[in-house]
Each structure stands twice: as structure tokens, then as C-alpha cells.
Design an enzyme around this catalytic site. Structure first.
Site, PDB file in Angstrom:
ATOM      1  N   GLU A  72     -37.361  64.225 -79.138  1.00 10.81           N
ATOM      2  CA  GLU A  72     -36.192  64.818 -79.793  1.00 10.81           C
ATOM      3  C   GLU A  72     -36.252  64.391 -81.259  1.00 10.81           C
ATOM      4  O   GLU A  72     -36.551  63.232 -81.545  1.00 10.81           O
ATOM      5  CB  GLU A  72     -34.910  64.283 -79.125  1.00 10.81           C
ATOM      6  CG  GLU A  72     -33.615  64.785 -79.739  1.00 10.81           C
ATOM      7  CD  GLU A  72     -32.385  64.224 -79.024  1.00 10.81           C
ATOM      8  OE1 GLU A  72     -32.487  63.181 -78.345  1.00 10.81           O
ATOM      9  OE2 GLU A  72     -31.302  64.822 -79.163  1.00 10.81           O
ATOM     10  N   HIS A 129     -36.786  60.931 -72.732  1.00  7.53           N
ATOM     11  CA  HIS A 129     -37.269  61.305 -74.064  1.00  7.53           C
ATOM     12  C   HIS A 129     -37.033  60.184 -75.063  1.00  7.53           C
ATOM     13  O   HIS A 129     -36.283  59.254 -74.786  1.00  7.53           O
ATOM     14  CB  HIS A 129     -36.617  62.608 -74.568  1.00  7.53           C
ATOM     15  CG  HIS A 129     -35.139  62.553 -74.795  1.00  7.53           C
ATOM     16  ND1 HIS A 129     -34.215  62.918 -73.839  1.00  7.53           N
ATOM     17  CD2 HIS A 129     -34.405  62.195 -75.877  1.00  7.53           C
ATOM     18  CE1 HIS A 129     -32.988  62.790 -74.333  1.00  7.53           C
ATOM     19  NE2 HIS A 129     -33.068  62.346 -75.563  1.00  7.53           N
ATOM     20  N   HIS A 138     -32.951  56.714 -80.521  1.00  8.13           N
ATOM     21  CA  HIS A 138     -32.671  56.233 -79.169  1.00  8.13           C
ATOM     22  C   HIS A 138     -33.808  56.549 -78.226  1.00  8.13           C
ATOM     23  O   HIS A 138     -34.651  57.397 -78.517  1.00  8.13           O
ATOM     24  CB  HIS A 138     -31.358  56.816 -78.608  1.00  8.13           C
ATOM     25  CG  HIS A 138     -31.332  58.312 -78.479  1.00  8.13           C
ATOM     26  ND1 HIS A 138     -30.951  59.139 -79.508  1.00  8.13           N
ATOM     27  CD2 HIS A 138     -31.649  59.135 -77.449  1.00  8.13           C
ATOM     28  CE1 HIS A 138     -31.029  60.402 -79.108  1.00  8.13           C
ATOM     29  NE2 HIS A 138     -31.459  60.434 -77.860  1.00  8.13           N
TER      30      HIS A 138
HETATM   31 CO    CO Z   1     -31.424  62.268 -76.942  1.00  8.73          CO
END
Ligand code: CO
Length: 134
Positions: free
Chosen positions: A130, A79, A7
């Protein structure tokens, strides 16, 4: 080592307004808002055919994204999340290569119930990264 883009997270001040942009203007499929007090955010998941966008709004006093939203009042990319097969092996390789892992270096359970780690933006082209074990 990294696999699919899981994502892209976009932090916003007004989650309802951001959701309306994605749902009504961009015509995307959006979830209901999901409060995640442990992460200091409320999340709306935007499902795209090949990945997800996560719209994040600060939640609570100590939200980790509060400062970011103050600095970026129109919202901004917070992020990106890449999938890895083995988060411990990935962490150890990244650390051996000199990358900084945020927090205490131990994976936490992220928004999808899977172990995640965050990597220092200065080590990754100015982008908070991440990694999530899938
Ligand atoms: Co995330």
C-alpha cells in the site's frame, strides 16, 4: 521515492484475541476496534514508537480480506504501507516501470483519511504493498 514505513497490516480471524496478544503479551498500546465498512474490515491500531501495526478482522459479506483469513487461519501479514509525498507521481512512475496498480488505478481514501493505492504482490517480492500520501 518511498518514505517511512507507515504500518504493517496483520489480518486475523479473531480481533479480540489478537488485540489481547499485542496489549497483554507484547505490552503495546492498542486502540479500540474501529469498524470500517467501506473497507470491509474492523481495525485495531497498535501504536509503536516508530510505526504502527494494524490488526484487521473481516467485516461484512464482501470483505477483501475474507479469503486471506480463510487461507491463513492463524492470521498473517496482509500488507505493508509505505509513505509517499505525491501519490499521483508515485503511481505514474510505478506504472511506467511496469508495476500493476490494483483497482481502477485511482487513489481511494484509506483508513487514515489519506489517499492510498495498492500494488500487485507479484510485482513486489510477493508482498501486497500500500502506498499512502502523507
Ligand atoms: Co493499510
Amino acid at each position: 521515492m518511498i518514505g517511512r514505513l507507515n504500518h504493517v497490516a496483520i489480518a486475523v480471524k479473531d480481533l479480540a484475541a489478537a488485540t489481547a496478544i499485542y496489549r497483554d503479551t507484547l505490552g503495546a498500546e492498542v486502540s479500540e476496534p474501529l469498524p470500517q465498512p467501506a473497507h470491509g474490515v474492523t481495525v485495531v491500531f497498535v501504536q509503536l514508537p516508530n510505526t504502527k501495526i494494524e490488526l484487521l478482522e473481516p467485516l461484512g459479506e464482501n470483505s477483501t480480506i475474507a479469503g486471506f483469513v480463510e487461507k491463513n487461519p492463524a492470521g498473517g501479514i496482509h500488507h505493508v504501507c509505505y509513505e509517499v509525498e505525491d501519490i499521483i507521481a508515485a503511481r505514474d512512475k510505478l506504472k511506467a516501470d511496469g508495476a500493476r496498480v490494483l483497482g481502477n488505478g485511482e487513489p481511494k481514501i484509506g483508513a487514515h483519511g489519506k489517499p492510498v493505492l495498492f500494488l500487485h504482490p507479484k510485482d513486489f517480492c510477493g508482498t501486497l504493498v500500500e502506498i499512502e500520501q502523507v
